[in-house]
Design a protein around this motif. Structure first.
Motif, PDB file in Angstrom:
ATOM      1  N   GLY A   1       0.833  -1.204   0.000  1.00 45.43           N
ATOM      2  CA  GLY A   1       0.000   0.000   0.000  1.00 45.43           C
ATOM      3  C   GLY A   1       0.858   1.240   0.000  1.00 45.43           C
TER       4      GLY A   1
ATOM      5  N   GLU B   1      -1.173   7.086   0.879  1.00 49.75           N
ATOM      6  CA  GLU B   1      -2.515   7.558   0.508  1.00 49.75           C
ATOM      7  C   GLU B   1      -3.519   6.405   0.453  1.00 49.75           C
ATOM      8  OE1 GLU B   1       0.274   8.114  -1.449  1.00 49.75           O
ATOM      9  OE2 GLU B   1       0.659   9.982  -0.375  1.00 49.75           O
ATOM     10  N   ARG B   2      -3.058   5.228   0.027  1.00 50.20           N
ATOM     11  CA  ARG B   2      -3.943   4.071  -0.092  1.00 50.20           C
ATOM     12  C   ARG B   2      -3.303   2.862   0.591  1.00 50.20           C
ATOM     13  NH1 ARG B   2      -6.664   3.412  -5.854  1.00 50.20           N
ATOM     14  NH2 ARG B   2      -7.826   1.997  -4.523  1.00 50.20           N
TER      15      ARG B   2
ATOM     16  N   HIS C   1      -2.746  -0.595   2.727  1.00 49.83           N
ATOM     17  CA  HIS C   1      -3.383  -1.895   2.935  1.00 49.83           C
ATOM     18  C   HIS C   1      -4.105  -1.838   4.291  1.00 49.83           C
ATOM     19  CE1 HIS C   1      -3.515  -6.171   4.084  1.00 49.83           C
ATOM     20  NE2 HIS C   1      -3.367  -6.465   2.800  1.00 49.83           N
TER      21      HIS C   1
ATOM     22  N   ARG D   1      -3.081   0.334   7.640  1.00 49.99           N
ATOM     23  CA  ARG D   1      -3.972   1.306   8.295  1.00 49.99           C
ATOM     24  C   ARG D   1      -4.156   0.944   9.768  1.00 49.99           C
ATOM     25  NH1 ARG D   1      -5.382   6.105   8.407  1.00 49.99           N
ATOM     26  NH2 ARG D   1      -5.779   6.180   6.159  1.00 49.99           N
TER      27      ARG D   1
END
Ligand code: FES
Length: 928
Positions: free
Chosen positions: A75, A78-79, A81, A85
């Motif tokens: 990930g 910004e995005r 996994h 997170r």
């Protein structure tokens, strides 16, 4: 060979025998970390076709046609996994060096695996966190708030680097792309514990293809220094050279080869021919002080060397007394007399020591290095090599763990010499074996404690007699000795005290700074003796302490007034609360189950004996004799704030707290604060991140700078509004002034950031020298089960109450306490750097030196006392070192409670506890 890495195809030819990790890093894949070379730590974990592997033991040639996924491929900031997170939300890291590998392994776990996490994650070590927050991440527990939310102080604000860390994008020391111009350095170490170099021939080594230079004592700049770094360089003895002709421990530098690759450099080291005169060696502090012992530094006898008694191998000594201890002991109703010993402990930070040096376009020397003390390294490198400090820049990126181990200058001097000699960029990176065999360890100590008391438990006399092995060099050997017998002795009210302490040279590897700076070893002895005294008197151990600990108004009685003259009682006091909190927690019992460790099942059989114990500790909130921070805060475009601070971030969490303090002073949120740190060009000065000073010293300096900036912004806004509308200035008294994200509001008028900055920069400075010092307190409680047939000690409950003043960031503070407790549990029960009789380290890998795994440590219950310290920033006290100190004696006291026999020696390994529990070889004087 072709394979895919994080979605990008790589077409490469691996070196013969090359492993995947080095191949990836050579090609700029820095999300893969190096913590060891033997598949033990998991920092290098990657997925190969979806299966987690340790890339440091995966042959590169097997990757043909395969797909490799690293944390950066899972990930992006910004995005991320979902696992990434979760790690960010749970604050499941401190230094973060293990995290990229951790999330890779964790990303493959399904629900069943999570129930078996202690086994599935055994291959991923974390030295910082104590694993609770990692476990929270796996369970989806959120522990943080985002940096853009709500009030800044008192919230568990997430670390600014959180998303970069969990996605493998945060830069550590050597996370820079390899350049063609980069050279590598390898060291030939001494095979003898004590020897003199008679001759050295580097001809063959220099002739090897790819070798650029070979450095020996003939290249030494001839300036003595100490690898230990302090605000005053005079705190440590000048006993070390970059290259010395006399070798005082196994592994000490004999020669260094600078070559095109590490492999060539190591090959060339084997070609250096050395003739040694082997000298007699000594490996025990008592033998080293005996008449006729080999002398290590007999040639360093002047005051400039700062060695107390070179003719006795004593680098520092303290013999002081208040009152008459012998008389007081003789007149006491009860006495205790025991001798405790502690082992060598490795910091085991997952990032090893490393430096990359180069010359920049202005001709300045630039050292990018893993250090807790960039400014102190700059100044000493400049002194040793005769450079102007302004011509040296030292940069520390995020550091992968320190614990005091990076308050040393172990690689920077050699890299400097190599850069100056070759004019090229040079890199020197310790291996894990180097970390165990030549990097300083915690000081082993022997501590005799004698206590006397009245029948009601009032202390009448205290005698502490401490001997410590500082090894071949005196780095931190002076400071640790004085500090070990300061707060540990001062925390008790007893008016009659004597301290004898000596720090002794031996031909063992050097000892150095380690979390707690000597206090833990002496606290282990004193708190064990206090427990014995409680048993002797038939008084509850907690009650005995309540009757004897200092309370506000008491003098701090120590035997070295110079050392502690700046300790003050203006600070807050929460030791009484901490005792109550731990007593209550132990009475309530464990809140979670103990980890399911390997070993015999815990049941009600008589094989298992259970017990509880407590211990306390005090620690000053910063080091003695000065600690300075010069910081800056500047308003920048877009209404953001740029702070310049000298402290390094290595998992201590100061960066987050610094943003919180600045945001609070400026009425904004931490996400609007940009941190520029640990770069001698980015801040004016900072003594460094040690002695738990990052919050109380640099934090106060930053808060002062932010307040000054606030005043400057207010004044400028008022001026601009007055110029705009004269009536506002002359006719309206005291318009409300509020700093807002877009500017400064004066009454109804907003002066925008652009307008404010159009009239010149808005930059304020803040300084703090850390004095006077305050005291932080910790109390640890332990409940253990001891398995008599095997000697296993299982910690069923671990609880620590801390007085850290105002809690600026609860989750971070909790993490420091949990991490310190876990590290201490390791060195209490099994961690030990073992040397044979000739000073050879026999525990030179993570297989031989056991660091706690996720399956090994219980959750430490953390309790906070409610105090407000007027000396700290917004009432806070420091709390990075303190949690370590009371753990060992609390566990030892619990073991004594369980089996009725006192352990005298750390670590309390199974064989030692088995000997105690079974009565085989049961010691009476510190033997086990
Ligand atoms: Fe895990 Fe530092 S955060 S090793």
């Amino acid at each position: 060979m072709r394979f895919e890495v994080d979605g990008t195809r790589l077409d490469v030819t691996p070196e013969p025998g090359q492993v995947l990790r080095t191949l990836l890093r050579e090609h700029g894949v820095t999300s893969v970390k190096k913590g060891c070379d033997s598949g033990d730590c998991g920092a290098c974990s990657v997925l190969v076709d979806g299966t987690p592997v340790h890339s440091c033991i995966t042959p590169a040639h097997r990757l043909e046609g395969r797909t490799v996924t690293t944390a950066a491929g899972l990930g992006t900031p910004e995005r991320p996994h979902p696992v990434q997170r979760a790690f960010a939300d749970a604050a499941a890291f401190q230094c973060g060096f293990c995290t990229a590998g951790y999330v890779v392994t964790a990303s493959t776990l399904d629900a069943d695996d999570l129930d078996d996490r202690h086994r599935k994650l055994k291959g991923n070590l974390c030295r910082c966190t104590g694993y609770r927050a990692i476990s929270d991440a796996l369970d989806g527990v959120r522990n943080t708030v985002c940096a853009g939310a709500g009030a800044a102080v008192g919230q568990s604000v997430a670390a600014p680097a959180a998303m970069r860390i969990v996605t493998g994008n945060e830069e550590y020391t050597l996370d820079v792309r390899k350049t063609e111009a980069l050279l590598h350095l390898a060291v030939l170490g001494s095979p003898h514990p004590h020897a003199r170099i008679v001759s050295i021939d580097t001809t063959e080594a220099e002739a090897l293809d790819g070798v650029h230079t070979v450095l020996t004592h003939h290249d030494d700049p001839g300036v003595l220094f100490s690898t230990g770094r302090h605000e005053s360089r005079l705190d440590d003895p000048d006993d070390t050279l970059v290259f010395d002709r006399v070798l005082r421990f196994r592994g000490q530098r004999v020669a260094a080869v600078v070559a095109d690759s590490v492999r060539i450099a190591e090959q060339a080291c084997a070609l250096v021919r050395v003739e040694y005169e082997v000298l007699p060696s000594v490996h025990d502090p008592d033998a080293a002080r005996a008449p006729g012992a080999p002398l290590l530094h007999a040639d360093k006898t002047t005051v400039e060397h700062r060695i107390a008694e070179p003719a006795r191998n004593v680098v520092a000594a303290l013999h002081g007394e208040t009152g008459d201890v012998e008389r007081a002991l003789a007149g006491s109703a009860a006495t205790v007399d025991g001798t405790w010993t502690t082992g060598r402990v490795s910091h085991a930070a997952l990032e090893t020591h490393a430096t990359r040096g180069s010359v920049d376009t202005d001709g300045r020397l630039v050292l990018r290095t893993a250090t807790q003390v960039p400014f102190l390294v700059r100044d000493e490198v400049a002194r040793v090599f005769g450079l102007d400090p302004d011509r040296v820049r030292v940069v520390a990126k995020r550091v992968g763990g320190g614990f005091g181990g990076k308050q040393e200058m172990l690689t920077e001097d050699l890299v400097t010499l190599a850069v100056l000699r070759t004019g090229r960029s040079v890199q020197y990176e310790f291996s894990r074996r180097d970390e165990f065999t030549i990097a300083p360890t915690r000081h082993p100590m022997r501590v005799r404690v004698r206590l006397g008391a009245t029948t009601d438990g009032t202390l009448t006399a205290m005698h502490v007699d401490q001997t410590m092995d500082t090894g071949a060099y005196g780095n931190h050997g002076v400071g640790v000795m004085f500090h070990s017998v300061s707060e540990s002795v001062a925390v008790y009210r007893c008016p009659v005290k004597r301290v004898d302490a000596e720090s002794v040279y031996t031909n063992n590897l050097p000892s150095g700074a380690f979390r707690g700076y000597g206090l833990g070893q002496v606290v282990f002895a004193i708190e064990s003796a206090m427990d014995d005294l409680a048993h002797e008197l038939g008084i509850d151990p907690i009650e005995l302490r309540r009757r004897n600990v200092i309370v506000p108004g008491d003098p701090l009685v120590v035997t070295d007034p110079h050392e502690e003259s700046d300790l003050r009682w203006e600070g807050s006091y929460g030791l009484d609360q901490c005792l109550d909190l731990v007593e209550d927690a132990l009475a309530a019992g464990p809140v979670t189950e103990a980890p399911a460790m390997d070993g015999p099942p815990l049941d009600d059989s008589p094989d298992w004996a259970t017990g509880t114990g407590i211990a306390l500790a005090a620690i000053a909130t910063m080091p003695p004799r000065g600690h300075h921070a010069h910081t800056s805060v500047e308003l920048t475009a877009g209404g953001r704030y740029r702070i310049g601070v000298g402290t390094a971030e290595f998992g201590n969490g100061t960066t987050t707290v610094h943003t919180q303090l600045v945001a609070t002073a400026l009425g904004t949120t931490p996400d609007r604060v940009d941190v520029h740190q640990s770069d001698t060009d980015a801040a004016r000065y900072d003594t460094g991140a040690f002695g738990s000073a990052g919050v109380v010293v640099a934090g106060r300096a930053l808060y002062a700078a932010a307040q000054a900036l606030r005043e400057d912004m207010t004044a400028r806004a008022l001026e601009l509004v007055a110029a705009r509308t004269p009536r506002t200035a002359s006719g309206v008294l005291g318009p409300a002034v509020v700093i807002e994200p877009d500017g400064v509001r004066v009454g109804d008028e907003l002066v925008g950031v652009d307008e404010l900055l159009a009239h010149g920069p808005l930059l304020a400075h803040g300084t703090h020298d850390g004095t006077p010092r305050s005291l932080a307190f910790t109390v640890h409680g332990a409940r253990v089960a001891v398995h008599r047939p095997t000697g296993e000690v299982r910690v069923l409950q671990s609880v620590q109450a801390v007085d850290a003043g105002t809690v600026l960031n609860p989750e971070q503070l909790r993490g420091q306490v949990e991490g310190g407790s876990a590290q201490a549990i390791g060195s209490t029960l099994y961690e030990e750097v073992v040397l044979d009789d000739t000073g050879r380290v026999t525990t030179d890998s993570f297989r031989a030196y056991r660091v706690p795994k996720i399956s090994d440590v219980p959750r430490t219950e953390v309790r906070f006392a409610a105090t407000h310290d007027p000396l700290g920033p917004l009432g806070a006290k420091s709390m990075s070192e303190a949690p370590y100190n009371p753990v060992a004696p609390a566990i030892a006291n619990a073991v004594r409670d369980a089996i009725g026999v006192r352990p005298y020696r750390l670590p309390m390994t199974r064989d030692r506890i088995w000997a105690l529990a079974t009565g085989v070889g049961r010691p009476t004087d510190g033997g086990a």
